[in-house]
Design an enzyme around this catalytic site. Sequence first.
Site, short mmCIF file in Angstrom:
data_model
loop_
_atom_site.label_atom_id
_atom_site.label_comp_id
_atom_site.label_asym_id
_atom_site.label_seq_id
_atom_site.Cartn_x
_atom_site.Cartn_y
_atom_site.Cartn_z
N TYR A 1 -19.34 8.38 -9.32
CA TYR A 1 -18.93 8.01 -7.96
C TYR A 1 -20.12 7.67 -7.06
O TYR A 1 -20.00 7.72 -5.84
CB TYR A 1 -18.11 9.15 -7.34
CG TYR A 1 -16.66 9.15 -7.78
CD1 TYR A 1 -15.81 8.09 -7.46
CD2 TYR A 1 -16.12 10.21 -8.50
CE1 TYR A 1 -14.48 8.08 -7.85
CE2 TYR A 1 -14.78 10.22 -8.90
CZ TYR A 1 -13.97 9.15 -8.56
OH TYR A 1 -12.66 9.13 -8.94
N HIS B 1 -7.56 7.69 -11.32
CA HIS B 1 -8.56 6.69 -10.94
C HIS B 1 -8.28 5.44 -11.76
O HIS B 1 -7.89 5.55 -12.93
CB HIS B 1 -9.98 7.19 -11.27
CG HIS B 1 -10.99 6.08 -11.24
ND1 HIS B 1 -11.62 5.68 -10.08
CD2 HIS B 1 -11.44 5.25 -12.23
CE1 HIS B 1 -12.42 4.66 -10.36
NE2 HIS B 1 -12.33 4.38 -11.65
N LYS C 1 -6.84 12.84 -13.18
CA LYS C 1 -7.72 13.74 -12.43
C LYS C 1 -7.30 15.21 -12.57
O LYS C 1 -6.20 15.51 -13.05
CB LYS C 1 -7.74 13.31 -10.97
CG LYS C 1 -8.36 11.92 -10.75
CD LYS C 1 -8.46 11.58 -9.27
CE LYS C 1 -9.09 10.22 -9.05
NZ LYS C 1 -9.28 9.92 -7.60
N ASN D 1 -5.53 12.74 -5.84
CA ASN D 1 -4.52 11.69 -5.98
C ASN D 1 -4.27 11.25 -7.43
O ASN D 1 -3.93 10.11 -7.70
CB ASN D 1 -4.87 10.51 -5.07
CG ASN D 1 -6.21 9.89 -5.39
OD1 ASN D 1 -6.88 10.32 -6.32
ND2 ASN D 1 -6.60 8.89 -4.63
N GLU E 1 -17.69 1.26 -16.02
CA GLU E 1 -17.03 2.56 -16.11
C GLU E 1 -16.63 2.90 -17.56
O GLU E 1 -16.74 4.06 -17.97
CB GLU E 1 -15.81 2.59 -15.17
CG GLU E 1 -16.22 2.58 -13.70
CD GLU E 1 -15.07 2.48 -12.73
OE1 GLU E 1 -15.34 2.53 -11.51
OE2 GLU E 1 -13.90 2.37 -13.14
P1 GDP Z 1 -9.23 4.31 -5.19
O1 GDP Z 1 -9.93 3.11 -5.76
O2 GDP Z 1 -7.80 4.03 -4.83
O3 GDP Z 1 -9.35 5.53 -6.07
O4 GDP Z 1 -9.91 4.66 -3.78
P2 GDP Z 1 -11.42 4.63 -3.25
O5 GDP Z 1 -12.32 3.87 -4.18
O6 GDP Z 1 -11.38 4.23 -1.81
O7 GDP Z 1 -11.85 6.18 -3.26
C1 GDP Z 1 -12.20 6.83 -4.45
C2 GDP Z 1 -11.62 8.22 -4.47
O8 GDP Z 1 -12.22 8.98 -3.43
C3 GDP Z 1 -10.11 8.29 -4.17
O9 GDP Z 1 -9.31 8.03 -5.29
C4 GDP Z 1 -9.97 9.72 -3.69
O10 GDP Z 1 -9.93 10.64 -4.77
C5 GDP Z 1 -11.28 9.92 -2.93
N1 GDP Z 1 -11.08 9.67 -1.48
C6 GDP Z 1 -10.89 8.48 -0.85
N2 GDP Z 1 -10.74 8.66 0.48
C7 GDP Z 1 -10.83 9.99 0.69
C8 GDP Z 1 -10.75 10.82 1.86
O11 GDP Z 1 -10.57 10.35 2.97
N3 GDP Z 1 -10.89 12.18 1.67
C9 GDP Z 1 -11.12 12.72 0.42
N4 GDP Z 1 -11.26 14.06 0.29
N5 GDP Z 1 -11.19 11.98 -0.69
C10 GDP Z 1 -11.04 10.63 -0.56
#
Ligand code: GDP
Length: 140
Positions: free
Chosen positions: A51, A117, A11, A114, A128
Amino acid sequence: MALERTFSIIKPDATRRNITGKVIAKLEEGGLRVVAQKRIHMTREQAEGFYAVHRERPFFGELVDFMMSGPVVVQVLEGEDAIKRNREIMGDTNPKDASPGTIRAEFAESIGENTVHGSDAPETAAVEIKFFFTDAEIVG
Ligand code: GDP
């Protein structure tokens, strides 16, 4: 255990800090092989499309803006049980919860920014990979 492919993104927080090599080293040391890779700057259309599953989440706008905020490295990773293995190497979404030694524990700045992905299931991995790569671009 079958050889599997998964989709990965390094990222913008990582490209900004010039640590893509450190991230890739973790993936390779964890048993995964990069079989396709390119550095791109996502358009709004790409970030929103990629997304789309999170469209109703409160952080959607922030997430899309972040993913467009700088270049990313999109890649296809191959290995035994690659989808699960990649998620293990990445660590939990929130770096505060990520196990020591994982990419997110070592490098992630916040739950949003973070660093990586990774696909969460075979169906999403297939979709994807196709979103960013043609078959001819996956070279093994
Ligand atoms: P992943 O599969 O571990 O990447 O997590 P998710 O599918 O739940 O979320 C996708 C992405 O959305 C995450 O990797 C973060 O970059 C973002 N994200 C998730 N939760 C939050 C949040 O509470 N705040 C913000 N700003 N971004 C979030």
